[in-house]
Design an enzyme around this catalytic site. Structure first.
Site, PDB file in Angstrom:
ATOM      1  N   ALA A  14       0.822  -1.221   0.000  1.00  0.00           N
ATOM      2  CA  ALA A  14       0.000   0.000   0.000  1.00  0.00           C
ATOM      3  C   ALA A  14       0.853   1.267   0.000  1.00  0.00           C
ATOM      4  O   ALA A  14       0.332   2.368   0.109  1.00  0.00           O
ATOM      5  CB  ALA A  14      -0.940  -0.009   1.208  1.00  0.00           C
ATOM      6  N   ARG A  16       2.634   2.525  -2.428  1.00  0.00           N
ATOM      7  CA  ARG A  16       2.632   3.283  -3.687  1.00  0.00           C
ATOM      8  C   ARG A  16       1.768   2.568  -4.725  1.00  0.00           C
ATOM      9  O   ARG A  16       1.231   1.490  -4.454  1.00  0.00           O
ATOM     10  CB  ARG A  16       4.049   3.502  -4.221  1.00  0.00           C
ATOM     11  CG  ARG A  16       4.860   2.248  -4.417  1.00  0.00           C
ATOM     12  CD  ARG A  16       6.344   2.641  -4.643  1.00  0.00           C
ATOM     13  NE  ARG A  16       7.238   1.666  -4.064  1.00  0.00           N
ATOM     14  CZ  ARG A  16       7.683   0.591  -4.702  1.00  0.00           C
ATOM     15  NH1 ARG A  16       7.333   0.374  -5.944  1.00  0.00           N
ATOM     16  NH2 ARG A  16       8.501  -0.260  -4.097  1.00  0.00           N
ATOM     17  N   SER A 142      -1.888 -10.803 -12.741  1.00  0.00           N
ATOM     18  CA  SER A 142      -1.550  -9.973 -13.898  1.00  0.00           C
ATOM     19  C   SER A 142      -2.023 -10.695 -15.147  1.00  0.00           C
ATOM     20  O   SER A 142      -2.010 -11.931 -15.188  1.00  0.00           O
ATOM     21  CB  SER A 142      -0.026  -9.780 -13.972  1.00  0.00           C
ATOM     22  OG  SER A 142       0.326  -9.268 -15.243  1.00  0.00           O
ATOM     23  N   TYR A 155       7.878 -14.020 -13.353  1.00  0.00           N
ATOM     24  CA  TYR A 155       6.708 -13.238 -12.921  1.00  0.00           C
ATOM     25  C   TYR A 155       5.409 -13.894 -13.413  1.00  0.00           C
ATOM     26  O   TYR A 155       4.437 -14.034 -12.655  1.00  0.00           O
ATOM     27  CB  TYR A 155       6.865 -11.837 -13.499  1.00  0.00           C
ATOM     28  CG  TYR A 155       5.779 -10.842 -13.166  1.00  0.00           C
ATOM     29  CD1 TYR A 155       5.651 -10.323 -11.879  1.00  0.00           C
ATOM     30  CD2 TYR A 155       4.912 -10.379 -14.159  1.00  0.00           C
ATOM     31  CE1 TYR A 155       4.663  -9.378 -11.597  1.00  0.00           C
ATOM     32  CE2 TYR A 155       3.944  -9.437 -13.887  1.00  0.00           C
ATOM     33  CZ  TYR A 155       3.823  -8.939 -12.606  1.00  0.00           C
ATOM     34  OH  TYR A 155       2.855  -7.997 -12.329  1.00  0.00           O
ATOM     35  N   LYS A 159       2.398 -15.320 -11.112  1.00  0.00           N
ATOM     36  CA  LYS A 159       1.055 -14.741 -11.234  1.00  0.00           C
ATOM     37  C   LYS A 159       0.040 -15.788 -11.697  1.00  0.00           C
ATOM     38  O   LYS A 159      -1.120 -15.755 -11.288  1.00  0.00           O
ATOM     39  CB  LYS A 159       1.082 -13.537 -12.186  1.00  0.00           C
ATOM     40  CG  LYS A 159       1.868 -12.332 -11.635  1.00  0.00           C
ATOM     41  CD  LYS A 159       1.256 -11.806 -10.353  1.00  0.00           C
ATOM     42  CE  LYS A 159       1.806 -10.460  -9.939  1.00  0.00           C
ATOM     43  NZ  LYS A 159       1.254  -9.986  -8.651  1.00  0.00           N
TER      44      LYS A 159
END
Ligand code: NDP
Length: 247
Positions: A14, A16, A142, A155, A159
């Site tokens: 949280a 950014r 994602s 990644y 995900k």
């Protein structure tokens, strides 16, 4: 009256970007939001934004890769705020490289933060929600986990794993009145994507049905819907917020 009045939310990452927008949005809807991250100063900025929106927030500092620290922090949030109704697993990072050049540490770092971290935070939180017989969990995956992307095998694997995790948990926890969903953003304008060159950006926009990068607020809207009153019969889904990058 806000849709989330009286509820308590825990949002990881949280400090950014997307996580900050989600925290501010849930607070604006009335939730008390425990804002998690590693950077205390950046979390303080999120708290200022929440206060500016007339909401209530608290900072909680932990690294999602540290299982013991996470367990202690979740316990502390529960003690201080008395419930945890909403969990948003948003913390994540990328270490992009073509597979043949990928260092083992690039692989492990992404798995530790993006996949193990979600396990670490969700397990103690789900126990609290099971005792409450109520809860909403949203995992930020994602579209890369659904469609693949060269240079992001680590990644994309983490995900994609979150999708299986989400669907399994939805089946485990539905009878306890806990929904579990995933939100799959496309390209969203944050620190994670600011490294794109103008050329890459143009090429990317040409692949989108809606030719603009997404904003953190676009993702926050989807999360607010899933955890709000309208989401009570929705579980095990992946909501794609990508402007048509993945259809
Ligand atoms: P940012 O890089 O802007 O923010 C990432 C957040 O995750 C920061 O708050 C950071 O906290 C936190 N974080 C990272 N590693 C850890 C860790 N080990 N422990 C605790 N907190 C950690 O990313 P975005 O806002 O862009 O992304 C947020 C989520 O959305 C991620 O899961 C990302 O994979 C996903 N996403 C983003 C897309 C995009 O285009 N931006 C597209 C699709 C998905 P700290 O301040 O401590 O570093």
């Amino acid at each position: 009256m806000g849709a989330l009045d009286g509820q308590v939310a825990l949002v990881t990452g949280a400090s950014r970007g997307i996580g900050r927008a989600i925290a501010v949005r849930l607070a604006a809807d009335g939730a008390a939001v425990a804002c998690a991250g590693r950077d205390e100063a950046a979390l303080a900025e999120t708290l200022d934004l929440i206060a500016g929106a007339g909401g209530r927030g608290e900072a909680v500092v932990f690294d999602v890769t540290d299982r013991e620290a996470v367990a202690a922090a979740v316990k502390e949030v529960h003690t201080r705020l008395e419930r945890i109704d909403i969990l948003v697993n948003n913390a994540g990072l990328t270490r992009d490289q073509l597979l043949v050049r990928m260092k083992e540490e690039d692989w492990r770092e992404v798995m530790a933060a993006d996949l193990d971290g979600v396990f670490h935070v969700t397990q103690p939180t789900a126990k609290i929600m099971m005792r409450q017989r109520a809860g909403r969990i949203v995992n930020i995956t994602s579209v890369v986990g659904l469609m693949g992307n060269p240079g992001q095998a680590n990644y994309a694997a983490a995900k994609a794993a979150l999708v299986g995790f989400t669907k399994s948990l939805a089946r485990e926890l539905g009878s306890r009145n806990i929904t579990v969903n995933a939100v799959a953003p496309g390209y969203i304008q944050t620190a994670m994507t600011e490294g794109l060159t103008d050329e890459q950006r143009e090429a990317l926009l040409a692949t989108l049905a809606i030719p603009r990068l997404g904003t953190p607020e676009d993702v926050a809207e989807a999360v607010a819907f899933l955890v709000g009153p309208g989401g009570s019969y929705i579980t095990g889904t992946v909501l794609n917020v990508s402007g048509g990058l993945y259809i």
